[in-house]
Motif scaffolding. Structure first.
Motif, mmCIF file in Angstrom:
data_model
loop_
_atom_site.group_PDB
_atom_site.id
_atom_site.type_symbol
_atom_site.label_atom_id
_atom_site.label_comp_id
_atom_site.label_asym_id
_atom_site.label_seq_id
_atom_site.Cartn_x
_atom_site.Cartn_y
_atom_site.Cartn_z
ATOM 1 N N THR A 211 -26.543 -38.113 34.615
ATOM 2 C CA THR A 211 -27.200 -36.799 34.590
ATOM 3 C C THR A 211 -28.678 -36.925 34.958
ATOM 4 O O THR A 211 -29.333 -35.923 35.210
ATOM 5 C CB THR A 211 -27.109 -36.159 33.186
ATOM 6 O OG1 THR A 211 -27.608 -37.108 32.235
ATOM 7 C CG2 THR A 211 -25.687 -35.780 32.825
ATOM 8 N N GLN A 212 -29.190 -38.169 34.929
ATOM 9 C CA GLN A 212 -30.619 -38.357 35.190
ATOM 10 C C GLN A 212 -30.882 -39.492 36.169
ATOM 11 O O GLN A 212 -30.142 -40.475 36.204
ATOM 12 C CB GLN A 212 -31.346 -38.718 33.896
ATOM 13 C CG GLN A 212 -31.373 -37.618 32.877
ATOM 14 C CD GLN A 212 -31.941 -38.140 31.562
ATOM 15 O OE1 GLN A 212 -32.849 -38.950 31.544
ATOM 16 N NE2 GLN A 212 -31.366 -37.693 30.472
ATOM 17 N N MET A 213 -31.975 -39.342 36.885
ATOM 18 C CA MET A 213 -32.438 -40.353 37.847
ATOM 19 C C MET A 213 -33.923 -40.557 37.569
ATOM 20 O O MET A 213 -34.679 -39.585 37.566
ATOM 21 C CB MET A 213 -32.207 -39.795 39.251
ATOM 22 C CG MET A 213 -32.624 -40.664 40.387
ATOM 23 S SD MET A 213 -32.211 -39.788 41.934
ATOM 24 C CE MET A 213 -32.675 -41.002 43.132
ATOM 25 N N THR A 219 -31.915 -34.178 40.735
ATOM 26 C CA THR A 219 -32.380 -33.053 41.547
ATOM 27 C C THR A 219 -31.188 -32.519 42.359
ATOM 28 O O THR A 219 -30.176 -33.220 42.497
ATOM 29 C CB THR A 219 -33.493 -33.516 42.492
ATOM 30 O OG1 THR A 219 -32.968 -34.582 43.270
ATOM 31 C CG2 THR A 219 -34.725 -33.972 41.739
ATOM 32 N N PRO A 220 -31.295 -31.316 42.905
ATOM 33 C CA PRO A 220 -30.171 -30.756 43.665
ATOM 34 C C PRO A 220 -29.682 -31.688 44.774
ATOM 35 O O PRO A 220 -28.485 -31.915 44.914
ATOM 36 C CB PRO A 220 -30.746 -29.465 44.252
ATOM 37 C CG PRO A 220 -31.834 -29.076 43.310
ATOM 38 C CD PRO A 220 -32.420 -30.364 42.782
ATOM 39 N N SER A 221 -30.594 -32.264 45.529
ATOM 40 C CA SER A 221 -30.174 -33.121 46.655
ATOM 41 C C SER A 221 -29.445 -34.375 46.195
ATOM 42 O O SER A 221 -28.668 -34.951 46.952
ATOM 43 C CB SER A 221 -31.383 -33.599 47.451
ATOM 44 O OG SER A 221 -32.144 -32.537 47.852
ATOM 45 N N PRO A 225 -25.576 -31.144 38.587
ATOM 46 C CA PRO A 225 -26.054 -31.755 37.335
ATOM 47 C C PRO A 225 -25.411 -33.112 37.025
ATOM 48 O O PRO A 225 -25.823 -33.762 36.074
ATOM 49 C CB PRO A 225 -25.609 -30.731 36.265
ATOM 50 C CG PRO A 225 -24.347 -30.154 36.834
ATOM 51 C CD PRO A 225 -24.510 -30.150 38.346
ATOM 52 N N LEU A 226 -24.433 -33.565 37.836
ATOM 53 C CA LEU A 226 -23.683 -34.761 37.440
ATOM 54 C C LEU A 226 -23.202 -35.500 38.686
ATOM 55 O O LEU A 226 -22.699 -34.873 39.630
ATOM 56 C CB LEU A 226 -22.464 -34.320 36.618
ATOM 57 C CG LEU A 226 -21.641 -35.398 35.916
ATOM 58 C CD1 LEU A 226 -22.458 -36.060 34.807
ATOM 59 C CD2 LEU A 226 -20.368 -34.782 35.311
ATOM 60 N N ARG A 227 -23.350 -36.821 38.660
ATOM 61 C CA ARG A 227 -22.812 -37.624 39.766
ATOM 62 C C ARG A 227 -22.292 -38.936 39.208
ATOM 63 O O ARG A 227 -22.662 -39.339 38.109
ATOM 64 C CB ARG A 227 -23.890 -37.914 40.810
ATOM 65 C CG ARG A 227 -24.886 -38.985 40.364
ATOM 66 C CD ARG A 227 -25.898 -39.343 41.453
ATOM 67 N NE ARG A 227 -25.268 -39.822 42.657
ATOM 68 C CZ ARG A 227 -25.898 -39.928 43.823
ATOM 69 N NH1 ARG A 227 -27.173 -39.594 43.932
ATOM 70 N NH2 ARG A 227 -25.264 -40.386 44.886
ATOM 71 N N THR A 228 -21.455 -39.602 39.988
ATOM 72 C CA THR A 228 -21.108 -40.968 39.608
ATOM 73 C C THR A 228 -22.162 -41.898 40.212
ATOM 74 O O THR A 228 -22.771 -41.599 41.235
ATOM 75 C CB THR A 228 -19.717 -41.378 40.132
ATOM 76 O OG1 THR A 228 -19.665 -41.193 41.537
ATOM 77 C CG2 THR A 228 -18.622 -40.590 39.479
#
Ligand code: MTE
Length: 396
Positions: A211-213, A219-221, A225-228
């Motif tokens: 959920t965070q970087m 961010t949208p790009s 809100p979530l990525r692997t």
């Protein structure tokens, strides 16, 4: 707020709208402003305007071991989806005992918060260099489609355990909320990883649902809100805008697993069907300073860049060497950054120049004994270019 302090509680303390506002600012859910997106630095070099694909200049790329979000490359096959985080759910289905439907807050509440540092690199990084043999189609990346970030989220393995993976399961599929159009057909972006990678728990190798970087909501790009985040694997397996996980007995049939990210010599449907998807990224290195064509004087030069091992578990960079005489003699570079599994290293070398030095070359070797090849075999889709990286010099 620092990376360590942006915890489950602090994220939960915000309402969904609050999280949304934090990530999107006042633009709410409907922003589709590509290059004006605040996470996309004006210094990125746009390789494709829409969908937006961009990379930083190479000298900028290696300023820091942790790549700031605004100089992190962006690789998107479709437009950033318009999402309302209030309605956002993640589903887990397929070969599981208990399918799950989780709101973002459920996910963050139910599972422990875990952080990991990992490098993402596009399989197409350095694709433009295939043109020396024969140009391939696709985004013409220089060597900047790579970045290293601190990711925070929950472990995929914890979510899979909660769903109860059935004995016959072998792969985990991911689907994003974006839509990609190719040859007049529109479909979601998808990825897939072998189940054992999805279940890995090693502190540095665990697959995250992030959920965070770098201590801030994605961010949208980059997939809000979530990525692997799949350490060691090509960026295509780190699916942005993740909304669906499916456990299965085979790799995903999604176009980006079944057809696209494969090493093939030609566009031949049978051959592509028989070829395994690319998972691990490849051993690589590049010279980022000086830049190609730079005018240099004197008899010594400081050369800087990055190196990355093959993403197979257990490998790290053993040696990085720079040559100023076309590969006849080599000077060892020093690693100037932390050396961490699944992360790039930054390096610097003090190199002697002669009047005849008209280029610099770098090559890396990893702890398995693999050496970067002088020439990378050509492939039709232009992936995993890792020949010795060369920059031309002007003597002044
Ligand atoms: N996920 C979705 N949903 N859609 C995409 O187009 N691109 C993939 C991956 N995840 C993509 C995606 C590719 S090819 C790469 S290299 C990485 O995201 C890039 O991540 P970044 O844009 O955050 O750098």
């Amino acid at each position: 707020m620092s990376f360590q302090h942006l915890t489950r509680r602090s994220l939960l303390g915000r309402s969904a709208v609050g999280i949304l506002t934090l990530a999107f600012g006042s633009r709410g859910t409907s922003s589709r402003v590509w290059s004006a997106d605040p996470d996309v630095s004006a210094d990125l070099i746009t390789r494709q305007a829409s969908p937006f694909n961009a990379e930083p200049p190479l000298d900028r790329l290696i300023e820091k071991w942790i790549t700031p979000v605004n100089s992190f490359f962006v690789r998107s096959h479709g437009d950033v989806p318009e999402l309302d985080v209030k309605d956002f759910t993640l589903t887990v289905d397929g070969l599981v005992d208990k399918p799950l439907t989780l709101k973002l807050a459920d996910l963050v509440e139910r599972f422990p918060s875990v952080g990991t540092t990992a490098t993402l690199t596009c399989a197409g990084n350095r694709r433009s260099e295939f043109a020396a043999v024969k140009k391939v189609g696709g985004v013409q990346w220089d060597a900047g489609a790579i970045g290293n970030a601190e990711w925070q989220g929950v472990r995929l393995t914890d979510v899979l355990k909660a769903a109860g993976v059935k004995a016959e399961a072998k792969h985990v599929w991911f689907e994003g909320r974006d839509q990609v159009t190719e040859k007049n057909v529109t479909f979601p972006f998808g990825g897939s990883i072998p189940l054992e990678k999805g279940l890995a728990t090693a502190a540095t190798g665990t697959t995250l649902l992030a959920t965070q970087m770098n201590g801030q909501p994605l961010t949208p790009s980059h997939g809000f809100p979530l990525r692997t985040v799949v350490p060691g694997y090509i960026g295509a397996r780190s699916v942005k805008w993740l909304h669906k996980i499916t456990v299965a007995d085979r790799p995903s049939p999604n176009h980006f697993v079944a057809d696209v990210y494969k090493l093939v010599p030609e566009e031949n449907a049978d051959l592509i069907a028989r070829t395994a998807p690319i998972y691990e990224f490849t051993l690589n290195s590049a010279i980022c300073v000086p830049s190609a064509g730079a005018a240099v004087s004197g008899d010594r030069l400081t050369v800087k860049g990055f190196a990355l091992t093959n993403g197979t578990t257990g490998r790290s960079v053993q040696q990085i060497e720079v040559s100023a005489d076309g590969g006849q003699t080599w000077s060892a570079a020093k690693v100037t950054s932390p050396l961490r599994d699944y992360c790039w290293v930054l390096w610097s070398a003090d190199v002697a120049l002669t009047d005849k030095s008209d280029s610099l070359i770098v090559r890396a070797t990893d702890t398995s004994g693999e050496v970067q090849p002088q020439i990378c075999p050509w492939n039709y889709k232009g992936y995993q270019f890792n020949g010795w990286h060369k920059v031309g010099l002007k003597r002044s």
